[in-house]
Design a protein around this motif. Structure first.
Motif, short mmCIF file in Angstrom:
data_model
loop_
_atom_site.label_atom_id
_atom_site.label_comp_id
_atom_site.label_asym_id
_atom_site.label_seq_id
_atom_site.Cartn_x
_atom_site.Cartn_y
_atom_site.Cartn_z
N MET C 1 6.10 2.22 -7.24
CA MET C 1 4.88 1.46 -7.50
C MET C 1 5.24 0.05 -7.97
O MET C 1 6.19 -0.13 -8.74
CB MET C 1 4.03 2.16 -8.55
CG MET C 1 2.58 1.69 -8.53
SD MET C 1 1.63 2.50 -9.78
CE MET C 1 1.26 4.04 -8.96
N LYS C 2 4.50 -0.90 -7.47
CA LYS C 2 4.81 -2.28 -7.84
C LYS C 2 4.35 -2.56 -9.27
O LYS C 2 3.45 -1.91 -9.79
CB LYS C 2 4.11 -3.24 -6.89
CG LYS C 2 4.81 -3.30 -5.54
CD LYS C 2 3.96 -4.12 -4.57
CE LYS C 2 4.50 -3.97 -3.17
NZ LYS C 2 3.52 -4.42 -2.18
N GLU C 3 4.99 -3.55 -9.83
CA GLU C 3 4.61 -3.90 -11.20
C GLU C 3 3.23 -4.51 -11.23
O GLU C 3 2.83 -5.23 -10.33
CB GLU C 3 5.61 -4.92 -11.75
CG GLU C 3 6.66 -4.27 -12.59
CD GLU C 3 7.59 -5.31 -13.18
OE1 GLU C 3 7.09 -6.22 -13.86
OE2 GLU C 3 8.81 -5.21 -12.94
N MET C 4 2.54 -4.19 -12.27
CA MET C 4 1.20 -4.74 -12.40
C MET C 4 1.08 -5.44 -13.74
O MET C 4 1.66 -5.00 -14.73
CB MET C 4 0.16 -3.63 -12.29
CG MET C 4 -0.05 -3.21 -10.86
SD MET C 4 -1.14 -1.83 -10.78
CE MET C 4 -0.02 -0.49 -10.90
N GLU C 5 0.35 -6.49 -13.76
CA GLU C 5 0.18 -7.22 -15.01
C GLU C 5 -1.20 -6.93 -15.57
O GLU C 5 -2.17 -6.79 -14.83
CB GLU C 5 0.34 -8.72 -14.77
CG GLU C 5 1.78 -9.08 -14.46
CD GLU C 5 2.01 -10.58 -14.55
OE1 GLU C 5 1.08 -11.29 -15.00
OE2 GLU C 5 3.11 -11.01 -14.18
N LYS C 195 -4.72 -7.05 -7.41
CA LYS C 195 -3.39 -7.32 -6.89
C LYS C 195 -2.49 -6.10 -7.00
O LYS C 195 -2.48 -5.40 -7.99
CB LYS C 195 -2.77 -8.48 -7.69
CG LYS C 195 -1.76 -9.29 -6.91
CD LYS C 195 -1.24 -10.41 -7.83
CE LYS C 195 0.25 -10.58 -7.62
NZ LYS C 195 0.86 -11.27 -8.75
N ASN C 196 -1.76 -5.82 -5.95
CA ASN C 196 -0.79 -4.73 -5.91
C ASN C 196 -1.40 -3.33 -5.91
O ASN C 196 -0.70 -2.35 -5.86
CB ASN C 196 0.20 -4.82 -7.08
CG ASN C 196 1.16 -5.97 -6.90
OD1 ASN C 196 1.36 -6.43 -5.78
ND2 ASN C 196 1.73 -6.43 -7.99
N ARG C 197 -2.69 -3.24 -6.06
CA ARG C 197 -3.30 -1.91 -6.02
C ARG C 197 -4.67 -1.97 -5.34
O ARG C 197 -5.69 -1.57 -5.92
CB ARG C 197 -3.41 -1.32 -7.42
CG ARG C 197 -4.10 -2.21 -8.44
CD ARG C 197 -4.01 -1.64 -9.83
NE ARG C 197 -4.99 -0.62 -10.10
CZ ARG C 197 -6.25 -0.86 -10.45
NH1 ARG C 197 -6.70 -2.10 -10.53
NH2 ARG C 197 -7.05 0.13 -10.72
#
Lengths: 332, 193, 497
Positions: C1-5, C195-197
């Motif tokens: 899973m990509k990092e999420m902020e 973003k990313n999800r």
């Protein structure tokens, strides 16, 4: 249709003639056994007959089901028994319903001509287990699959005595009530059968049966012969892995005028096949008795009457034998 | 039918020999060796059958046992159905309730049920009706509250249905109402602006 | 899973939340709850997931083996026709009731301290009920014919009602889990953005039902939750009663007991409470929830558990005494207490009753560690107790005196362990996509309601907020559990250990 009935009647004649000509009852049996196998084949392919039966049965069931405990949607459960096995009786209605005989009588023009039963004379039984062996041979069972098993109980004097136990063919069968898919059903002659093509293998019936009369097909490594007839509730060979099995009362034999395998295999004549409707009981020694007087005169008992199962198997006890003594059936 | 006749003939033949022996033993009137059995309906209103057997005066007072030939279970054996005492004329009658229909062979013999196992005279009769129902034990089994089964099942299913309706109803209400409430809130705010 | 902020702006409650929600404490809650959903996973997390997955896969493979070779491979025989798998069904569905009922009762009675626990409890309920229901399949000899239960209905069969009961309970559990998630999913979407999800965002957007947290929305949600909570308590009781009737409606001595329905229900609540304690303890440590789940929570749950344990001990005695005294059908009792099942039975008595109740009773052990050990003992020994309830009556001879035997085989053990491993696996995966704390509820209850160490934590939280989220080090004040606040890494890197 016509062809079938002709063939059937001819086989009936055959059995009569052969019985006559042989003069000896044992020979007569062996003759009629072959005739039964012959008669078995045409009935198997008779689809029309099957669906008509099924329709009639549904009609009968519709009338009968109202009287049935917790009837629910039981009509759906019906699956015609004896697809593939010959039936000498014309009447085939109302199979597979928990319904009582009263419902059967009320809902159908032609009542069943037989109500199968069994009497086991414990005073005659010597515990040789020939019944078990004969049954297992005829039905291709593994050694631990016992349609009729011989237990050892203790009498009042502390002596042991053998006690054969087939399926009791209860009139109020707990196994039937608890089956979630109606794989267990009671056909119109009072025989409780298992449809292994429907059984989901939950084993609730094994839990409910007070007689340990049911077993399960646990392992896949059992070899079965190929029979000319497909497996049916009356002759479940080959048996299905993951389903429950039990004694079928050899209802095919009985309908063909034969003794069940266990009764025929008993050298002591301790096992009588009976018919509650015609009030007749016969054992392997050829002794024919009036069933009701036989039971009455010998103080016959059923096993575990407190279970309210109303078995179709009666026991005649010898001196000091007490089948329903708690000490014998329960020990620590 | 042909086979039946054969059986009949065989049976009468053996009966005759038995009678001869008995005649010697009792040394009674030798002319009356024509033992017979007859079967008739008891009355117009009853389907029961009267079995009557004549064995002559020699059998007067003795027990006569009646038989019926079964058609089940391979043996086709003789089943003793009951016995009666012969009258002074050597005739015994027994009222029998037939348990199946069709051509049936009846028989009788002098002697009690324990002493004779097969008839000395036989005769066939076509039974048209059998008045027997199923035995009482077949019909009757009671479970406490058994009759309540149907009602119980229905009320239980109704309870389950209510629970499902409540659960799904609550869910549905939230799903339907919630976005609308959000919409209302947005409208309120825009008005405020 | 990509990092999420995490969107810093979304850390503060928008509106509607209680007053406490506007404080820095609320931001802390949000960080802690969402942290496991963001960023990289730690090696420990990966390792646990990998090992558990292995167990689960092994279990599924073994089940396929069992399908081919028959139930005999699992040690079953004609005198032990019900054994491990039905015990698994009862045990897993049982622990599920615990989670659901604890959560529902605390909700209905307005216990505000429940807030940090509800998500964990409901998640446990959801995961375990799924596992328990799945154990029906290895239990059946012909699982591919399961659909017949729906088609060829026999309403007089206890198993039909089992099916209805479990189905209804699963539905209730899913709804009960979903409803409190509605606001949380809105919050999560606001915090993590699109973003990313993108897919997750869309799904959550749909499921959060345009939640804004308005007064009316809140009232609607609360009404629905109260209704479901109200239903789920009697439902859980009746469902486990129905399960027990699969046994008690047979004429088998040892099963045909009037005590069985409450016996099963209490066992379920007992083991269920215990599992909630175990799960809370594990996630408190692994997911850094020390600030929200405190000794008090464990002690209170421990009290509930001990009470259930006492009732269960009483019911066990009630089950054994009357039949044992008359001796009419007491063969199974002898075998249970003194015979071949004595070791597991007395294991239950010691580890499942004496030990946990003593740990709760003694003040010195009335802490997180003590409660966790007690709960582990309860969970394990109650599985064994179920074995003792099932096997002696099933192996007893109904004719003659030949007792049956049951031997555990690698098949039954592997399949059972798969279920055990599926609990942490299911929960960890669940809280990878959903917040581990019930954010909205905690904000609603406020800091005072949700926490115990009010002053310490308010201070800590305020200081934290002042320092800012980027500052990781510096202070170690006020944490009773000796866990330094400073250890918490900035959430942007949010690791799950």
């Amino acid at each position: 249709m016509r062809k079938v009935s002709q063939k059937k009647s001819s086989s009936d004649e055959l059995s009569v003639i052969s019985e006559e000509s042989c003069g000896c009852s044992v020979d007569g049996q062996s003759c009629t056994i072959t005739s039964m196998v012959e008669a078995g084949e045409p009935a198997a392919s008779d689809d029309k007959e099957f669906s008509r039966r099924r329709f009639l049965s549904l009609l009968g069931a519709a009338a009968g089901a109202a009287a049935v405990i917790g009837s629910g949607i039981e009509l759906l459960s019906y699956r015609a028994y004896a697809q593939g096995l010959p039936q000498t009786n014309g009447w085939t209605g109302n199979s597979g319903v928990t319904g009582s005989g009263a419902a059967t009588m009320a809902s159908s023009e032609a009542p069943p001509t037989h109500q199968w039963a069994m009497v086991i004379d414990l005073s005659m039984c010597n515990g040789c287990k020939s019944c078990t062996a004969a049954c297992q041979k005829a039905h291709y069972l593994t050694p631990d699959q016992t349609w009729i098993d011989v237990f050892t109980l203790t009498d009042a004097e502390g002596k042991t005595y053998p006690m054969p136990r087939p399926c009791m063919q209860c009139e109020n069968p707990p196994c039937l009530h608890v089956c979630p898919v109606h794989a267990t059903f009671r056909q119109d002659q009072g025989v409780v059968l298992v449809d292994q093509e429907r059984c989901i293998g939950c084993r609730m019936c094994m839990a409910a049966c007070p007689y340990q009369a049911r077993y399960f097909n646990w392992n896949s490594n059992v070899q079965y012969p190929k029979l000319s007839v497909p497996p049916s509730p009356e002759m479940p060979v080959p048996q299905r892995l993951g389903t429950v099995g039990k004694c079928t009362f050899c209802v095919g034999n009985l309908n063909n005028g034969l003794l069940s395998e266990c009764a025929a295999g008993c050298p002591m004549g301790a096992i009588y096949n009976g018919d509650l409707k015609t009030d007749v009981a016969v054992n392997s020694l050829g002794s024919t008795v009036k069933l009701s007087s036989f039971l009455y005169d010998n103080n016959a008992v059923t096993f575990k009457p407190e279970q309210n199962t109303h078995p179709r198997v009666w026991y005649i006890q010898g001196d000091g034998q007490d089948l329903n003594d708690n000490k014998a059936s329960q020990s620590s | 039918m042909k086979s039946l006749l054969k059986v009949l003939v065989a049976a009468t033949a053996s009966a005759a020999s038995v009678l001869v022996i008995s005649a010697v033993a009792f040394a009674a009137t030798p002319a009356q060796n024509a033992a017979t059995i007859s079967v008739s309906q008891v009355s117009q209103s009853s389907d029961n059958l009267t079995l009557s057997a004549r064995f002559g005066a020699s059998a007067a007072g003795s027990k006569v046992t009646f038989f019926v030939q079964t058609q089940e279970f391979a043996g086709h054996g003789w089943m003793a159905v009951g016995s009666a005492s012969a009258s002074s004329s050597g005739e015994a009658t027994y009222t029998y309730t037939p348990t199946w229909t069709g051509s049936t062979v009846f028989g009788a013999a002098v002697g009690s049920e324990t002493s004779v196992t097969s008839p000395s005279v036989t005769g066939s009769f076509n039974v048209l009706k059998d008045p027997t129902g199923l035995p009482q034990s077949v019909i009757e089994y009671a479970r406490p509250l058994g009759g309540a089964g149907g009602v119980l099942v229905k009320s239980l299913l109704a309870t389950v249905a209510i629970i499902w309706v409540l659960l799904l109803g609550a869910l549905l209400l939230v799903i339907v109402r919630m976005p609308r409430l959000a919409g209302e809130a947005v409208i309120d705010e825009s008005r405020r602006d | 899973m990509k990092e999420m902020e995490i969107n810093e702006k979304a850390l503060l409650a928008e509106d509607g939340g209680g007053k406490a929600a506007q404080t820095g404490w609320s931001a802390e809650v949000r960080r802690a709850a969402v942290a496991p959903m963001t960023g990289k996973t730690s090696t420990t997390w990966k390792l646990i997931v990998a090992v558990c997955s292995l167990f689960v896969l092994a279990g599924i493979g073994t089940w396929l083996y069992q399908l081919k070779h028959g139930l005999g491979a699992a040690g079953y025989n004609d005198q032990a026709f019900w054994a491990v798998y039905i015990v698994d069904v009862i045990a897993f569905i049982g622990v599920s009731y615990g989670g659901a009922v604890i959560s529902a009762i605390l909700r209905l009675t307005g216990q505000s301290w429940r807030a940090p626990l509800t998500r964990l409890a409901e998640g446990t309920a959801l995961v375990t009920v799924a596992i328990g229901a799945l154990y029906i399949f290895p239990h059946l000899g012909r699982p591919e014919r399961f659909w017949e239960i729906v088609v060829f209905v026999n309403t007089s069969s206890p198993l039909f009602w089992d099916f209805i009961a479990i189905g209804t309970y699963v539905l209730a559990t899913v709804i009960f889990f979903y409803l409190p998630l509605v606001p949380d999913m809105a919050i999560v979407n606001r915090m993590l953005g699109k973003k990313n999800r993108p897919i997750q965002y869309k799904v959550y957007n749909l499921l959060s039902l345009k939640w804004l947290g308005t007064e009316k929305q809140r009232r609607l949600l609360h009404g629905a939750m109260s209704l479901v909570a109200l239903i789920i308590v009697p439902l859980a009781v009746s469902v486990h009663s129905v399960l027990s009737w699969a046994f008690a409606t047979t004429s088998r001595p040892g099963w045909m007991e009037t005590v069985f329905p409450p016996y099963f229900v209490v066992a379920a609540l007992y083991s269920g409470t215990a599992l909630v304690i175990v799960v809370a303890s594990a996630f408190r440590k692994g997911y850094h929830l020390e600030k929200y789940i405190h000794t008090r929570h464990f002690v209170r749950l421990g009290y509930v558990m001990a009470a259930m344990g006492l009732v269960y001990a009483y019911l066990t005695l009630a089950d054994l005494l009357s039949e044992g005294y008359t001796g009419i059908t007491s063969g199974w009792i002898y075998q249970t207490v003194l015979g071949r099942w004595a070791i597991p039975f007395w294991f239950y008595v010691v580890v499942g009753e004496v030990m946990p109740i003593a740990l709760v009773a003694v003040k010195r052990t009335r802490n997180i560690k003590g409660m966790t050990i007690a709960s582990l003992g309860v969970v394990i020994s109650l599985w064994i107790k179920r074995i003792v309830i099932v096997l002696p009556p099933v192996t007893q001879p109904l004719i003659g005196n030949q007792w049956g035997t049951y031997h555990f085989t690698w098949v039954s053990v592997t399949i059972t362990l798969a279920g055990v491993a599926a609990i942490p696996l299911g929960l960890m995966l669940l809280f990878r996509v959903l917040p581990v704390l019930s954010i909205d509820e905690m904000e609603e209850m406020g800091e005072i309601g949700s926490t115990e160490q009010i002053s310490e934590f308010t201070a800590a939280a305020e200081k934290r907020l002042a320092v800012g989220a980027t500052n990781g080090n510096g202070h170690a004040n006020g944490n009773v559990n000796g866990h330094s606040n400073g250890d918490a890494v900035p959430v942007t890197q949010g690791e799950v250990q």
